[in-house]
Design an enzyme around this catalytic site. Sequence first.
Site, mmCIF file in Angstrom:
data_model
loop_
_atom_site.group_PDB
_atom_site.id
_atom_site.type_symbol
_atom_site.label_atom_id
_atom_site.label_comp_id
_atom_site.label_asym_id
_atom_site.label_seq_id
_atom_site.Cartn_x
_atom_site.Cartn_y
_atom_site.Cartn_z
ATOM 1 C CB SER A 173 -3.697 -5.120 -2.083
ATOM 2 O OG SER A 173 -2.665 -4.676 -2.925
ATOM 3 C CE LYS A 206 -8.223 -5.201 -5.623
ATOM 4 N NZ LYS A 206 -7.040 -5.638 -4.839
ATOM 5 C CB SER A 220 -4.199 -2.986 -5.409
ATOM 6 O OG SER A 220 -4.644 -4.231 -4.903
#
Lengths: 95, 486, 483
Positions: B175, B76, B151
């Site tokens: 997330s 990420k 997210s």
Amino acid sequence: MAVDEQTVEKLAELARIAISEETIEEVSSRLGDVLQLVDQLQSVNTEGVSPMAHPLDEVQVLRSDTVTEADQREDFLALAPQTEEGLYLVPKVID
Amino acid sequence: MHQLTIAEIIRGLRDKQFSSVELTRHLLERIAQHDSNYNSFITVTGEQALQQAAAADERLARGDAPAMCGVPIAHKDIFCTNGVRTSCGSKMLDNFVPPYDAAVVENFQRAGAISLGKTNMDEFAMGSSNETSFYGPVKNPWDTARVSGGSSGGSAAAVAAQLAPGATATDTGGSIRQPAALTNTTGLKPTYGRVSRWGMIAFASSLDQAGPIARNAEDVAHMLSVMAGSDERDSTNLRRAPQDYTADLDNPVAGLKIGVPKEYFGEGLNPETAARVQDALKEYEKLGAKLVEVSLPHTGLAVPAYYVIAPAEASANLSRFDGVRYGYRCENPADLRDLYMRSRGEGFGDEVQRRILVGTYALSAGYYDAYYNKAQQVRRLIKQDFVQAFEKVDVIMGPTAPSPAFAIGAKAADPVAMYLEDIYTIATNLAGLPGMSLPCGQVDNLPVGLQIIGNYLDEARMLNVAHQYQQVTDWHQQHPDLASAV
Amino acid sequence: MEWEIVIGLEVHVQLATQSKLFSGASTQFGAAPNTQACAIDLAMPGTLPVPNEEAFRFATMFGLAMNAEIGKRSVFERKNYFYPDLPKGYQTTQLAEPIVGPGKIEIHLEDGSSKTVRLHHAHLEEDAGKSLHEDFHGMSGIDLNRAGTPLIEIVSEPDMRSAAEAVAYLKKIHSIVTYLGISDGDMSQGSMRCDANVSVRLKGEEKLGTRTELKNINSFRFVERAIKVEAERQIDILEDGGSIAQETRLYDADKNETRSMRSKEVANDYRYFPCPDLLPVVLTDDYVEKLRGELPELPDAKSARFQSDYGLSAYDAEQLTQERALADYFETAARSSGEAKLAANWITGELAALLNREELSIAQSPVSAEQLAGLIARIKDNTISSKIAKQVFEAIANGEGDADTVIEKRGLKQVSDTGAIEKMVDDVIAASGAQVENYRNADEAKRPKMMGYFVGQIMKASKGQANPQLINQILKKKLDELL
């Protein structure tokens, strides 16, 4: 709960975020929506409940006082928008 | 080859069925070919990945290969990567190339894993749909008109679209779990403090926790074994030694007590989603587990408490982005105030600005007690709910998200509706508990996630419980019709 | 109308740790800009703070020295504001739960009186960097070397009533932190900085007047002058029927005036909240008690001991104990010479004058405590007179060696040979017919005074080396024989 535009301007100043004239109304209204959501908190009685800043009741482990960091100035300065003579430059700071 | 799980890749590489370079090149080609459909990557580091793969192949040949040697994964874009742009999904950091690695990145390097690149995410991890990214929304591989969740939408979509067998992610209010649920992947948010936050760009420090997203519980266990560990650089790290989370996977679940919170099946839950979750619970009963109704009475207050605490912490965490030392600086600032106001006004997107303003409000003079302090009190009540429930049960199960993936744009104009996406996941962040999501069915060809909430530091049991379910079901093996999406 | 000045001080003291409060970067003073600002100090994304153990040890020692409650549980908070020398956009500090709670200390004033000043609390916090205002094309340069250096901020109650009291308090804090070795206390390098809250009220009035905050007054002298001039300003305004604005003011030493810092007047709302990156620091009773046991002797205790053990006056003891190095110097000189009072006189007299003249600290003294003791020993055993001793002292200071070497080399040994002195006395009497005549005709009462002339002549003849007691003795006898 509505948030007036003056409040939004004050918050924007504290947070140093420029908000344009055109968007301030929308920002105020959405902020109001969020505050309405969080106002649900007022419905619960929390008398005598101690606030919880950390999820686990751990205590701090301290670091021994030793210098572990080498000079990496050039690496870091290379990331900055404007530097000179090893310094970060900003518009004049007035005291 | 892209359908292989991490466990299969580890075996295949050791058995010389294929090399890391072959696998890495194949995945890079797939990313190049298909990712324009999903937008799951912000940066692809092909050259570096192939170099790492070649080095891994040498180590494999020499026989000194560490745990995940040669296994390609994605990170990420919230984890700092030395020499590789780390944007956090924001214009503010579009040009930011850190000279250091996050602890999570170091851990995977030490374990020999290959980094394919950096995945897309909501800006500063603030969002539940990946629509707040400066780099555009991630599209759900199951239906590219729908959101991937957020997210960590890029990480989830990359795994779902078989562009990477696993990816790192972070979870502040859901997330990891919510995008995992929306993309039919398996994701785990560990106990707060299990994984080091060093080098992971902070959103809300007391809630943020890194974890893996992969195709099944076994792969998540492999990744967590690498990710988790002690780190003196993070004061909130629990300093637990690394452990092998695959060790307990095969334990039987007979006799397991599963808590089912009635508050997680109330108003707002899509009835079809509820039905899939109930099906999963029945499956557990078949495996010998016992369902126990529990109550988490303060569930309804989790979202309000979270939207005070997370923005409050974020409002301070994001003050460092000021256009002075790194990141975006506005053109020709008139003076110091102008430099701050415009760099931040132009560098941050709407949702990030909104949360900073909310947080500023909650902490400001005259409101601190009514908002911040109150929310921290409610947080304790929420934790106590869980502590009491875990006196009676081993794990808690329920839905991960209230409904399957929604259409891109559907909630973009209504922040509060978006916030309620995380209604079942947020409480565990407030309490610091581990939570995971695993596929448990579909609604109209869209995946549904089952959430497992564990007691503190009980990740090994949660993975065991998830793995046992995945031994008797094949929901996790379903994948989107990738050809049709192209 | 009689006015009373009310002063409270906020003193920032840099702690002498090797590394910073939250990072492993060096705290050494004077490095090239930004070479001691690591990723944490620069607030690079993803970096996290870990507090320095030594800073807590130092702060705890300080609290114990101030007779204060120790915060067994202390919590760091974030104080939010934007400034280019503050990289995170917040200062990590303590507010609700500081490391040091209420305490009190005695301050000693020039007139010999003492007074108790209450400590409100002291907390640990990180220092900011520096903005350099030299002109970089109309911009300022930021050096973050100092960012993250540990500070204790020491907040007094508004207990001081004059600029002199404020200075005495500040000197006491300086003396305590240097005794403890937790700071070099160097005000010129900014290791110790002072803000003063000043207000005035009519004598007898209980309510406090509106105060102003004087920022960053960085020497003892300026503290005194800044407070005086600010109090005068306030009194002038009030006597003219005006009112005082609560504001931050800057002392301008060149003009000896204070002026308003309007830039700081923008309503600040610091939005303090507990730092979520840091956990509560918990100190055990054992830890605190162990530190208490290890505390060095502090100025007040030392002063009392100097009075009782060495028979010093309160004033001398006070003077000699303000600085730990000076007290150590005295004690070495007193012990090796066995003459504490003489040592005290020499240190507060000749040595102090020398150091003052040369602008040296006691640590830089060109005359070591052992050398001074050697000199005193020669005075004591009558090898040299006090007068000659001053010459010897200067010679030691000039690097000519210790007292014995100088006395030997310069041939300054006192003449105590009775025969030699008798001869000198006889010579002087023979050469001073008129004076001898006057002496004989003078009143009995006036004669001792008249001896001075003869003594002077004999001293001259001996180049100052004749033993004055012997001269007096022999001269008196010989003059009396002439009567």
